[in-house]
Design an enzyme around this catalytic site. Structure first.
Site, mmCIF file in Angstrom:
data_model
loop_
_atom_site.group_PDB
_atom_site.id
_atom_site.type_symbol
_atom_site.label_atom_id
_atom_site.label_comp_id
_atom_site.label_asym_id
_atom_site.label_seq_id
_atom_site.Cartn_x
_atom_site.Cartn_y
_atom_site.Cartn_z
ATOM 1 N N GLU A 51 0.837 -1.203 0.000
ATOM 2 C CA GLU A 51 0.000 0.000 0.000
ATOM 3 C C GLU A 51 0.874 1.256 0.000
ATOM 4 O OE1 GLU A 51 -3.524 -0.092 2.515
ATOM 5 O OE2 GLU A 51 -3.009 1.919 3.200
ATOM 6 N N ALA A 85 -10.102 12.421 2.000
ATOM 7 C CA ALA A 85 -11.265 13.268 1.722
ATOM 8 C C ALA A 85 -10.774 14.552 1.046
ATOM 9 C CB ALA A 85 -11.963 13.591 3.032
ATOM 10 N N HIS A 111 -8.019 2.942 -3.746
ATOM 11 C CA HIS A 111 -8.917 3.071 -2.599
ATOM 12 C C HIS A 111 -9.987 4.103 -2.954
ATOM 13 C CE1 HIS A 111 -6.054 1.476 0.743
ATOM 14 N NE2 HIS A 111 -5.688 0.996 -0.431
ATOM 15 N N ASP A 143 -13.149 8.355 6.844
ATOM 16 C CA ASP A 143 -13.333 8.998 8.149
ATOM 17 C C ASP A 143 -13.667 10.467 7.979
ATOM 18 O OD1 ASP A 143 -12.926 6.944 10.071
ATOM 19 O OD2 ASP A 143 -10.817 6.891 9.453
ATOM 20 N N TYR A 180 -11.168 -5.448 10.935
ATOM 21 C CA TYR A 180 -10.570 -4.935 12.170
ATOM 22 C C TYR A 180 -10.442 -6.044 13.214
ATOM 23 C CZ TYR A 180 -11.702 -0.718 9.731
ATOM 24 O OH TYR A 180 -11.763 0.247 8.761
ATOM 25 N N ASN A 196 -20.908 -6.669 10.019
ATOM 26 C CA ASN A 196 -20.666 -5.659 8.986
ATOM 27 C C ASN A 196 -19.663 -6.165 7.949
ATOM 28 O OD1 ASN A 196 -20.659 -3.024 7.727
ATOM 29 N ND2 ASN A 196 -18.643 -2.751 8.674
HETATM 30 C C1 LIG Z 1 -6.905 -1.769 4.660
HETATM 31 C C2 LIG Z 1 -7.437 -0.396 5.007
HETATM 32 C C3 LIG Z 1 -7.302 0.640 4.087
HETATM 33 C C4 LIG Z 1 -7.791 1.919 4.381
HETATM 34 N N1 LIG Z 1 -7.646 2.921 3.443
HETATM 35 C C5 LIG Z 1 -8.200 4.144 3.673
HETATM 36 C C6 LIG Z 1 -8.139 5.185 2.677
HETATM 37 O O1 LIG Z 1 -7.550 5.008 1.608
HETATM 38 N N2 LIG Z 1 -8.739 6.359 2.946
HETATM 39 C C7 LIG Z 1 -9.381 6.592 4.137
HETATM 40 O O2 LIG Z 1 -9.921 7.689 4.330
HETATM 41 N N3 LIG Z 1 -9.461 5.640 5.106
HETATM 42 C C8 LIG Z 1 -8.888 4.415 4.893
HETATM 43 N N4 LIG Z 1 -8.979 3.433 5.860
HETATM 44 C C9 LIG Z 1 -9.619 3.752 7.153
HETATM 45 C C10 LIG Z 1 -11.146 3.544 7.101
HETATM 46 O O3 LIG Z 1 -11.734 4.439 6.183
HETATM 47 C C11 LIG Z 1 -11.674 3.805 8.504
HETATM 48 O O4 LIG Z 1 -11.247 2.785 9.372
HETATM 49 C C12 LIG Z 1 -13.179 4.025 8.619
HETATM 50 O O5 LIG Z 1 -13.449 4.527 9.930
HETATM 51 C C13 LIG Z 1 -14.034 2.775 8.426
HETATM 52 O O6 LIG Z 1 -14.027 2.357 7.141
HETATM 53 P P1 LIG Z 1 -14.700 0.943 6.739
HETATM 54 O O7 LIG Z 1 -14.615 0.827 5.293
HETATM 55 O O8 LIG Z 1 -14.176 -0.118 7.587
HETATM 56 O O9 LIG Z 1 -16.212 1.293 7.180
HETATM 57 P P2 LIG Z 1 -17.502 0.392 7.373
HETATM 58 O O10 LIG Z 1 -17.272 -1.017 7.015
HETATM 59 O O11 LIG Z 1 -18.626 1.107 6.741
HETATM 60 O O12 LIG Z 1 -17.682 0.438 8.966
HETATM 61 C C14 LIG Z 1 -17.546 1.660 9.677
HETATM 62 C C15 LIG Z 1 -18.160 1.517 11.053
HETATM 63 O O13 LIG Z 1 -19.563 1.572 10.926
HETATM 64 C C16 LIG Z 1 -20.177 0.397 11.453
HETATM 65 N N5 LIG Z 1 -21.307 0.131 10.564
HETATM 66 C C17 LIG Z 1 -21.244 -0.342 9.308
HETATM 67 N N6 LIG Z 1 -22.503 -0.411 8.776
HETATM 68 C C18 LIG Z 1 -23.335 0.051 9.718
HETATM 69 C C19 LIG Z 1 -24.740 0.265 9.776
HETATM 70 N N7 LIG Z 1 -25.533 -0.041 8.752
HETATM 71 N N8 LIG Z 1 -25.269 0.768 10.910
HETATM 72 C C20 LIG Z 1 -24.479 1.078 11.967
HETATM 73 N N9 LIG Z 1 -23.128 0.920 11.979
HETATM 74 C C21 LIG Z 1 -22.583 0.416 10.866
HETATM 75 C C22 LIG Z 1 -19.072 -0.651 11.423
HETATM 76 O O14 LIG Z 1 -19.232 -1.669 12.363
HETATM 77 C C23 LIG Z 1 -17.864 0.200 11.754
HETATM 78 O O15 LIG Z 1 -17.790 0.468 13.131
HETATM 79 C C24 LIG Z 1 -8.458 2.161 5.624
HETATM 80 C C25 LIG Z 1 -8.578 1.110 6.552
HETATM 81 C C26 LIG Z 1 -8.064 -0.149 6.265
HETATM 82 C C27 LIG Z 1 -8.183 -1.251 7.288
#
Ligand SMILES: Cc1cc2nc3c(=O)[nH]c(=O)nc-3n(C[C@H](O)[C@H](O)[C@H](O)COP(=O)(O)OP(=O)(O)OC[C@H]3O[C@@H](n4cnc5c(N)ncnc54)[C@H](O)[C@@H]3O)c2cc1C
Length: 323
Positions: A51, A85, A111, A143, A180, A196
């Site tokens: 990455e 963002a 991404h 985020d 996670y 999720n």
């Molecule tokens: C491998 C990796 C790469 C990353 N790359 C980037 C990047 O390029 N840019 C960036 O900005 N960030 C990046 N991140 C960080 C990521 O965007 C954050 O961790 C963010 O807070 C969560 O993203 P997610 O896709 O896991 O979200 P989601 O899977 O949508 O989950 C987010 C949270 O919401 C909860 N949730 C999901 N659906 C629901 C629902 N329907 N109702 C209530 N709660 C719900 C989940 O349990 C979780 O706590 C990366 C993280 C990882 C592990």
């Protein structure tokens, strides 16, 4: 177990010193490991992905491309470029991914997040990627800006699972999602977070990549929980070679990752010695990946932080060679 009674079993045991030297006490009572098992020559080397983040300045652009060129020789199965963002960051991601397509043999993964954009806008970015030859998206929620809480855009994809479903409608992308092992910090519970992850995979993602972690046991138990929840897709460990403890602690606090006391202790007193920190980082990370490999893990995703040396060294230890 009492070391003295164990020692008594040995023929011709000399008189024991009292207290016992610690090494002897440990030898008599603790588990014994001759070596971490190695994968034999019949096993293919592990699959790697790397990455990168898009550079903000000309100097960082140079650093990124030196990194890409060096790691390209390891033939990773894909390289991914993070997405922030805001317009300028997104343009930099696109430019970096497009250059990887044009100038290298690497398979890029872009991404993409849900933050601050309507569904149509996100779909349009995805379409641009498809037209530029990009076939793999890492689909994330993203985020909010520091100090604020995430609110879905009124016309946007609220969560990553919704984005995965949207991308499926745009084109036949390969899609990776985030996982996670220590639970996402805002998840209602570990089980809700696992549900999720399952929703993201059921919506059409093909693999999960984990947040970084340092406690191997936590990751291995997470794999058990994934299996029990019916998740059969790869959950690839995200490996972060650490050289800067203060920076790591900041990142870890934001993303709910535990930095074990033993890791913090390893870096104590090394603030003024970057070379020493790099050597410690190599050892710590090598131990982590070797332990994972000994447990049968044969896919690794490296957070390179746009620096190739540590990732290259660790890949070499894992059995991957430059071509
Ligand atoms: C491998 C990796 C790469 C990353 N790359 C980037 C990047 O390029 N840019 C960036 O900005 N960030 C990046 N991140 C960080 C990521 O965007 C954050 O961790 C963010 O807070 C969560 O993203 P997610 O896709 O896991 O979200 P989601 O899977 O949508 O989950 C987010 C949270 O919401 C909860 N949730 C999901 N659906 C629901 C629902 N329907 N109702 C209530 N709660 C719900 C989940 O349990 C979780 O706590 C990366 C993280 C990882 C592990």
């Amino acid at each position: 177990m009492d070391a003295r009674s164990c020692y008594g079993d040995y023929m011709n045991a000399p008189t024991l010193p009292d207290p016992l030297p610690r090494t002897l006490e440990r030898w008599l009572t603790g588990p014994r490991f001759a070596a971490l098992p190695t994968r034999d020559a019949d096993h293919p080397p592990p699959l790697l992905s790397f990455e990168f983040f898009p550079p903000r300045t000309e100097a960082l652009e140079q650093q990124l491309w030196t990194c890409i060129r060096r790691l390209e020789a390891l033939r990773p199965r894909f390289v991914s470029v993070t997405y922030g963002a805001g317009g300028s960051t997104q343009a930099r991601t696109h430019a970096t991914v497009a250059r990887i397509v044009r100038e290298t043999k690497l398979v890029p993964a872009a991404h993409l997040t849900c933050v601050g954009a309507t569904r149509d806008e996100v779909d349009a970015v995805a379409r641009q990627y498809w037209e530029a030859g990009v076939r793999h998206i890492v689909a994330l929620r993203g985020d909010a800006a520091p100090g604020t809480t995430y609110e879905p855009h009124p016309g946007g994809y609220p969560f990553a699972a919704d984005l995965v479903a949207g991308l499926r409608r745009v084109a036949d992308f390969e899609i990776s999602v985030a996982a996670y092992p220590e639970t996402h910090p805002t998840a209602l519970s570990p089980d809700a977070d696992l549900d999720n992850l399952k929703r993201k995979l059921d919506a059409g993602a093909t693999r999960a990549i984990t947040n970084f972690f340092f406690d191997t046991e936590t990751y291995l138990r997470f794999l058990d929980r994934c299996l029990a929840a019916g998740i059969a897709a790869s959950v690839v460990p995200g490996i972060m070679p650490v050289t800067n403890l203060a920076g790591l602690q900041r990142m870890a606090a934001i993303s709910g990752v535990r930095v074990p006391a033993w890791l913090a202790r390893m870096f104590e007193g090394t603030d003024d010695d970057p070379e020493l920190r790099r050597m410690i980082a190599a050892v710590v990370t090598a131990e982590q990946v070797r332990l994972l490999q000994a447990n049968g893990v044969d896919e690794f995703h490296f957070y390179t932080l746009n620096r190739p040396e540590l990732t290259h060294a660790i890949a070499h230890i894992l059995g991957v060679r430059a071509h």
